[in-house]
Design a protein around this motif. Structure first.
Motif: not given
Length: 202
Positions: A26-30, A41-58
């Motif tokens: 299986a191939l997966e994206i998220g 975590s509540n500074t601009q530095f932390g907020k910039d790192l919140e959004d993310m993409g995920q991928f995997s192979i099973k």
């Protein structure tokens, strides 16, 4: 009457998913967000790192049509963000941040079929992660990394288009143990995302 019942039983068994003892890939994206904590975590530095993409192979195995287990390789990457920072004494600087996490482990799912093609699923996984935080200031890159255990859970629904090919849509939560970036006062405790995958059994 007995002949009719026998024909009906054979037809019903033939229409059921025949996945027992099959292997699959299986191939997966998220797409989702990191779960963060710490002073930054509540500074601009932390907020910039919140959004993310995920991928995997099973790669896995169906023990029967309801139970499967798999090994996986998974990656989670935050959006790369660049800011222009104006410091009152140091002048103007370009700051770029990004985090990357690679995870290797094993998991299992339980599938509950609503009909011959549509099913619900729930599962969990356990693995080892390596997470890296990269901060670049005017082209000078600094990195900090952690390694530890990861545990996750997922819920979803799936549809078998053919006997061999199917797709799934769901929600995945992953927790990272001890993923603390002490130099920045920032922790990536895990992530949550919506995912879509495609699988082929053989």
């Amino acid at each position: 009457m007995k002949k009719a019942l026998l024909i009906a039983a054979v037809a019903a068994s033939a229409s059921m998913p025949s996945l027992a003892n099959d292997n699959y890939i299986a191939l997966e994206i998220g797409r989702g967000q990191h779960i963060t904590s710490g002073d930054s975590s509540n500074t601009q530095f932390g907020k910039d790192l919140e959004d993310m993409g995920q991928f995997s192979i099973k790669a896995g195995h169906y023990f029967d049509k309801n139970v499967r287990a798999y090994g996986y390789l998974q990656g989670a990457v935050s959006d790369e963000v660049t800011h222009i920072v104006i410091h009152p004494t140091d002048g103007i600087h370009s700051v770029k941040t990004q985090s990357t996490t690679v995870e290797l482990g094993a998991g299992a799912d339980y599938l509950h079929y609503i009909n011959d093609q549509f099913y619900l699923l729930a599962g969990g996984n356990l693995g080892v992660y390596k997470s890296e935080l990269e901060v670049s200031v005017d082209g000078l890159t600094l990195t900090e990394d952690n390694t530890g255990l990861a545990a996750g859970a997922n819920l979803g629904l799936g549809y078998k288009f053919t006997e061999r090919f199917g797709m799934e849509l769901g929600y995945r939560y992953t927790h990272y143990f001890g993923n603390e970036f002490k130099d920045y006062g920032f922790n990536i405790d895990g992530n949550q995302n919506a995912y879509l995958n495609a699988s082929y059994s053989f």
